[in-house]
Design an enzyme around this catalytic site. Structure first.
Site, PDB file in Angstrom:
ATOM      1  N   HIS A 276       0.832  -1.202   0.000  1.00  0.00           N
ATOM      2  CA  HIS A 276       0.000   0.000   0.000  1.00  0.00           C
ATOM      3  C   HIS A 276       0.869   1.255   0.000  1.00  0.00           C
ATOM      4  O   HIS A 276       0.627   2.198  -0.765  1.00  0.00           O
ATOM      5  CB  HIS A 276      -0.919  -0.010   1.224  1.00  0.00           C
ATOM      6  N   GLU A 277       1.891   1.261   0.848  1.00  0.00           N
ATOM      7  CA  GLU A 277       2.788   2.426   0.903  1.00  0.00           C
ATOM      8  C   GLU A 277       3.538   2.602  -0.415  1.00  0.00           C
ATOM      9  O   GLU A 277       3.732   3.727  -0.888  1.00  0.00           O
ATOM     10  CB  GLU A 277       3.782   2.283   2.067  1.00  0.00           C
ATOM     11  N   HIS A 280       1.556   4.435  -3.050  1.00  0.00           N
ATOM     12  CA  HIS A 280       1.605   5.899  -3.050  1.00  0.00           C
ATOM     13  C   HIS A 280       2.752   6.404  -3.926  1.00  0.00           C
ATOM     14  O   HIS A 280       2.614   7.417  -4.620  1.00  0.00           O
ATOM     15  CB  HIS A 280       1.783   6.419  -1.615  1.00  0.00           C
ATOM     16  N   GLU A 358      -5.678   7.104  -1.173  1.00  0.00           N
ATOM     17  CA  GLU A 358      -5.694   5.889  -0.358  1.00  0.00           C
ATOM     18  C   GLU A 358      -6.376   4.749  -1.103  1.00  0.00           C
ATOM     19  O   GLU A 358      -5.906   3.603  -1.079  1.00  0.00           O
ATOM     20  CB  GLU A 358      -6.396   6.155   0.985  1.00  0.00           C
ATOM     21  N   ASP A 362      -4.586   1.301  -2.191  1.00  0.00           N
ATOM     22  CA  ASP A 362      -5.166   0.003  -1.841  1.00  0.00           C
ATOM     23  C   ASP A 362      -5.292  -0.873  -3.085  1.00  0.00           C
ATOM     24  O   ASP A 362      -5.011  -2.081  -3.045  1.00  0.00           O
ATOM     25  CB  ASP A 362      -6.551   0.191  -1.215  1.00  0.00           C
TER      26      ASP A 362
END
Length: 416
Positions: A276-277, A280, A358, A362
């Site tokens: 997930h990070e 970004h 976000e 995801d």
């Protein structure tokens, strides 16, 4: 007096809106305290759900008190003449010039910091302690505070000197040069912070060889992500909350896991959180946020460059400028105090963009790792961090940088 009226209207509206939103959130969370949402009923116990509700409400009530004190401080510094008194006292002590202006700005930061200490103390050693999250000692609390003051002074004073010197000597376009300096400094901090500053507060050790490291390295290869290394940070010495992040830019990128995160999640879940990070980064969210922040700071400096030349900006906010001399520090001080009142109304736009990012991150994690593992990890983190599963929709729309838990989980279910 026209700007006084405009400021008071914005002040009352922003303070009233903050209070109304907090009260809405408190009532909504309290109303749903005794029932776990159906989609979480098998994984979250009623006791855990009620703890999250109580924790959320306690933080909000403390926030309401903090907002009230902040409002009093703001009016005290501006319309009640506090900044004028402080400015005159420092002029008598240091005379006119850049040292006096730096002292003025530093005094505001110090006074605000001193007033904030009781709130920080109460939050850490009463609120966080009450809910079982605090692991910080009182010695570490003061050590962090004095380190922060030292680093802030070592970095902030030279930066202020440059900006104030530009205000004094660079002509009408000083604000453009100052914006360039601040932008370059912000980019430089992307390299300096993870390698030089963060280690002053926490220990960073390389992630041990083993199944987790092997799994993470395979994920990085799938995502074509090059980093300086995988590190574990001793976040547990301050809090039981868990997290993961990456810091730095270019070849200086490093991935950091809180030790509390590794303790609570299995390797598949840790991988999903990291994916997930990484999402970004791969979706260019960080570059976009930096670009937007630079645009906003450009607009703010341009506004400051214009408004700092207007006598009414000072007099309508309770300060008498030097009509024949230099007011750089005074302009910065007033702008620093007053601009958040107006920029507060832009909060929902930033929140909306963040929630969109976000969801995209995801989706990236579901593609490169596992939606099932990310859902499992998120539920554990909601439990361990006592994050409410039932936030007020309007409060969420205004403030929340992350989607509400039910919507986020439902979105991830599509990828399973």
């Amino acid at each position: 007096m026209t700007f006084t009226i405009v400021f008071l209207i914005a002040f009352i509206a922003s303070f009233g809106l903050r209070h109304w939103l907090s009260q809405r959130q408190i009532r909504f969370v309290a109303r749903h305290r005794d029932s776990v949402p159906a989609e979480f009923a098998e994984k979250v116990t009623l006791a855990e759900h009620q703890k999250a509700a109580d924790y959320t409400i306690a933080k909000l009530r403390l926030g309401i008190l903090e907002n009230g004190v902040s409002a009093i401080i703001l009016i005290g510094f501006t319309l009640l003449g506090g900044l004028e008194i402080l400015n005159i006292a420092l002029l008598q002590l240091l005379g006119d010039g850049i040292p006096q202006q730096i002292a003025l700005l530093a005094s505001i930061v110090i006074i605000s910091g001193i007033i904030d200490i009781p709130f920080s103390w109460y939050k850490q050693f009463h609120l966080e302690e009450r809910f079982g999250f605090n692991r910080m000692t009182k010695k570490l609390f003061f050590s962090d505070m004095f380190k922060g003051i030292g680093i802030g002074g070592a970095i902030g004073i030279p930066l202020l000197w440059i900006i104030l010197s530009l205000m004094a000597k660079a002509g009408d376009l000083w604000w453009l040069w100052a914006w360039g300096v601040l932008t370059a400094f912000s980019l430089l901090m992307q390299w300096i912070f993870p390698t030089l500053i963060a280690p002053l507060f926490n220990k960073f050790v390389a992630l041990d060889d083993g199944p987790l490291k092997t799994q993470i390295e395979a994920l990085l290869k799938r995502c074509d992500f090059a980093s300086q290394g995988l590190f574990v940070m001793d976040g547990s010495k301050r809090s039981a909350h868990g997290n993961a992040f990456f810091a730095g830019m270019g070849k200086a990128k490093r991935i950091v896991f809180f030790d509390t995160l590794i303790e609570k999640l299995n390797p598949g879940e840790v991988e999903a959180v990291l994916a997930h990070e990484l999402g970004h980064f791969k979706c260019k969210h960080i570059r976009k946020r930096l670009f937007v922040s630079f645009l906003l700071s450009f607009a703010m400096f341009a506004l400051l460059g214009w408004i700092s030349t207007k006598v009414w900006f000072y007099t309508d906010l309770g300060v008498m400028p030097n009509l024949n001399g230099y007011n750089g520090g005074l302009a910065l001080a007033l702008f620093m105090l007053v601009s958040p009142v107006f920029s507060f109304f832009l909060t929902p736009l930033g929140s909306l963009a963040s929630r969109k990012h976000e969801y995209e991150a995801d989706g990236f994690a579901a593609e490169k790792s596992s939606a099932k593992d990310l859902i499992s990890a998120l539920v554990k983190l909601y439990q361990d961090n006592a994050s409410t599963l039932t936030p007020d929709p309007i409060y969420t729309a205004f403030y929340s940088s992350h989607p509400p838990a039910p919507l986020r989980i439902a979105n991830l279910q599509r990828f399973k």
